[in-house]
Each structure stands twice: as structure tokens, then as C-alpha cells.
Design a protein around this motif. Structure first.
Motif, short mmCIF file in Angstrom:
data_model
loop_
_atom_site.label_atom_id
_atom_site.label_comp_id
_atom_site.label_asym_id
_atom_site.label_seq_id
_atom_site.Cartn_x
_atom_site.Cartn_y
_atom_site.Cartn_z
N GLY A 198 0.81 -1.21 0.00
CA GLY A 198 0.00 0.00 0.00
C GLY A 198 0.85 1.26 0.00
N LEU A 199 1.89 1.29 0.84
CA LEU A 199 2.78 2.45 0.87
C LEU A 199 3.59 2.57 -0.41
N PHE A 200 4.01 1.44 -0.96
CA PHE A 200 4.80 1.46 -2.20
C PHE A 200 3.98 2.04 -3.36
N VAL A 201 2.75 1.61 -3.50
CA VAL A 201 1.90 2.12 -4.59
C VAL A 201 1.61 3.59 -4.38
N LEU A 202 1.36 3.99 -3.13
CA LEU A 202 1.09 5.40 -2.84
C LEU A 202 2.28 6.27 -3.23
N VAL A 203 3.48 5.84 -2.90
CA VAL A 203 4.69 6.58 -3.26
C VAL A 203 4.86 6.62 -4.77
N SER A 204 4.64 5.49 -5.43
CA SER A 204 4.83 5.42 -6.89
C SER A 204 3.91 6.39 -7.62
N LEU A 205 2.66 6.49 -7.17
CA LEU A 205 1.70 7.37 -7.83
C LEU A 205 1.97 8.84 -7.50
N PHE A 206 2.48 9.10 -6.31
CA PHE A 206 2.68 10.47 -5.84
C PHE A 206 3.96 11.08 -6.39
N ASN A 207 4.97 10.24 -6.63
CA ASN A 207 6.29 10.74 -7.02
C ASN A 207 6.27 11.53 -8.32
N GLY A 208 5.66 10.94 -9.36
CA GLY A 208 5.65 11.59 -10.66
C GLY A 208 4.95 12.93 -10.62
N TYR A 209 3.83 12.99 -9.92
CA TYR A 209 3.07 14.24 -9.82
C TYR A 209 3.88 15.32 -9.12
N GLN A 210 4.55 14.96 -8.02
CA GLN A 210 5.31 15.95 -7.27
C GLN A 210 6.53 16.44 -8.04
N GLU A 211 7.17 15.57 -8.77
CA GLU A 211 8.34 15.97 -9.55
C GLU A 211 7.96 17.00 -10.61
N ILE A 212 6.84 16.77 -11.29
CA ILE A 212 6.37 17.70 -12.31
C ILE A 212 5.99 19.04 -11.68
N LYS A 213 5.32 18.98 -10.54
CA LYS A 213 4.88 20.20 -9.89
C LYS A 213 6.06 21.05 -9.44
N TYR A 214 7.12 20.41 -8.91
CA TYR A 214 8.29 21.17 -8.44
C TYR A 214 9.03 21.79 -9.62
N LYS A 215 9.19 21.04 -10.71
CA LYS A 215 9.91 21.56 -11.87
C LYS A 215 9.17 22.73 -12.52
N ASN A 216 7.83 22.72 -12.46
CA ASN A 216 7.04 23.76 -13.10
C ASN A 216 6.79 24.95 -12.18
N ALA A 217 7.24 24.87 -10.93
CA ALA A 217 7.00 25.97 -9.99
C ALA A 217 7.79 27.20 -10.43
N ALA A 218 7.11 28.34 -10.49
CA ALA A 218 7.75 29.58 -10.94
C ALA A 218 7.90 30.59 -9.81
#
Length: 242
Positions: free
Chosen positions: A165-185
Motif C-alpha cells: 500500500g505504501l509502495f503504490v502510494l509513493v509510486s503514484l505520488f512521485n511523478g506528480y510531485q516531480e512535475i509540480k516542483y519543476k514547473n514551480a515559478a
């Protein structure tokens, strides 16, 4: 006085019964622990970056020199996470495959897929969100001792469920957070992205701890069953000699 009585004959496994490798387990656990340490370092870097921001509401300020230093440290922590994750994942998948092979020899009738899926299932999109979990459940059941006569069979699978459960949660959350941080202005967007990244780091540390517990517990169960046989022994009280 108490005596240990086996209510059911406990057949021994064959002389060639597989015993899982402790060396491979140590390597897998060490890799996961290193990943967790990098996540903790990322948390430290995140706190340092957040400390640079000043202001409240929709307006933030930060000294440029301190912001650059804190951002550089945060980027370094991210590189460390990326560097250690791949070798740790490879070692874990090797351990996972070896454990599937060894537990499969203990109880081949408990498995729904061949040993090759213990590797291939991790690399197929979408399938990798559920098939490794199913294989882990099969391994857990194969490594669990069978009940003695008149004993209720209860395989506690919460370590598998918690880890996955924790592994899947991390896997789904990681990609979203990486994109959000890179696009932060703006500074506000950067701060919000860092806060959410730090939450993800906390979940990753918890997932690492759950993965280490799962690996150690499953290996211990497999080795015990290989040495002691498939049935659980029970201790009963001898009333006549009490």
C-alpha cells in the motif's frame, strides 16, 4: 508440567530443501536503508529551504544568496535519491526473484504464476501496480507454517498489505510531485511543492521501513519452514502430571 506434543506427524522437507540467502537479504535491506537515509536527507534539505522563505499568505520573500544555497542543497538531495534508488531496486528485485524460487519449491501449488513473473511483473506498466503484490501474497502463504491438527489456519498478511500500500502510494505520488516542483515559478509555488515533496519523503521512509520488515519477516519464515518442516507444533498442558 508441560510437554510439547505434535498432534499431526510433521514430514520433513527433502534434503535439498531450499534455504534463502541471508547475504542477499542483507544486501536488499542495506539498499532500502540507504534509500531511506537519502529520503531523510531530502527532508532536512526541505526544512532548510522552507526556513529561507519569509512572509505569509500570498506574498513571500527570500534572500537570494540563502535561497540559492538552500535550493542547491535540495537539488543535491534529489540527485542522491535518484542515484541510490536504481541499484537498491535491482538488488531488491533479485532478492524477490530468489525468494519466489525458494518458496515455490516449498509449496508449488500455492502459486498462480511462474518464477519469471517475479522479475517481469515489475517492468510492465499498470501490471506492476498489482502483480508483484499477488506474487508476494503467494510467497507469504507458501512460507507460512501449516496449522497443527484442529488448529485454525490464520495467515496474517498485514506486513504484505502495509508494504505494498505504501509502495503504490509513493509510486503514484512521485511523478506528480516531480512535475509540480519543476514547473514551480513563484516562491509560493516552490514552497507548496517542497511541502508536498516532504510529505512524499515521509511516506517513502515509512514504505522503506515496511519493505525491510516484509523482507526480513518473509526470509525468516522461509528459512524456518525449510529447516523445521511444514507444520506448526503446539504446546499442550499435561493435566495428569500437573
Amino acid at each position: 508440567m508441560s510437554a510439547s506434543n505434535e498432534l499431526r506427524p510433521r514430514p520433513l522437507l527433502s534434503a535439498g530443501a531450499p534455504v534463502s540467502s541471508l547475504g542477499l537479504l542483507v544486501a536488499a535491506v542495506a539498499g532500502i536503508a540507504l534509500v531511506a537515509l537519502c529520503d531523510l536527507f531530502s527532508l532536512f534539505a526541505g526544512f532548510r529551504l522552507l526556513a529561507v522563505f519569509d512572509g505569509d499568505g500570498g506574498f513571500l520573500t527570500a534572500p537570494q544568496q540563502e535561497l540559492d544555497a538552500a535550493t542547491a542543497l535540495y537539488a543535491t538531495s534529489g540527485r542522491y535519491q535518484n542515484i541510490v534508488y536504481l541499484p537498491a531496486a535491482i538488488v531488491f528485485v533479485v532478492w524477490f526473484f530468489r525468494m519466489r524460487r525458494d518458496t515455490g519449491l516449498l509449496a508449488p501449488d500455492r502459486f498462480r504464476n511462474g518464477p519469471g513473473w517475479a522479475v517481469g511483473a515489475w517492468f510492465i506498466p499498470l501490471v506492476n501496480l498489482w502483480m508483484p503484490y499477488r506474487i508476494a501474497l503467494d510467497m507469504w502463504g507458501a512460507a507460512t507454517l501449516l496449522p497443527a491438527e484442529d488448529e485454525r489456519y490464520r495467515a496474517r498478511i498485514w506486513p504484505v498489505n502495509l508494504w505494498w500500500g505504501l509502495f503504490v502510494l509513493v509510486s503514484l505520488f512521485n511523478g506528480y510531485q516531480e512535475i509540480k516542483y519543476k514547473n514551480a515559478a513563484s516562491l509560493l509555488e516552490i514552497r507548496d511543492a517542497v511541502v508536498q515533496y516532504m510529505i512524499a519523503d515521509v511516506v517513502r521512509v515509512a514504505a522503506a521501513a515496511a519493505a525491510m520488515y516484509f523482507a526480513v519477516r518473509l526470509t525468516t519464515m522461509q528459512r524456518f519452514k525449510a529447516f523445521e518442516g511444514p507444520f506448526r507444533s503446539v504446546v499442550v498442558k499435561d493435566d495428569a502430571s500437573a
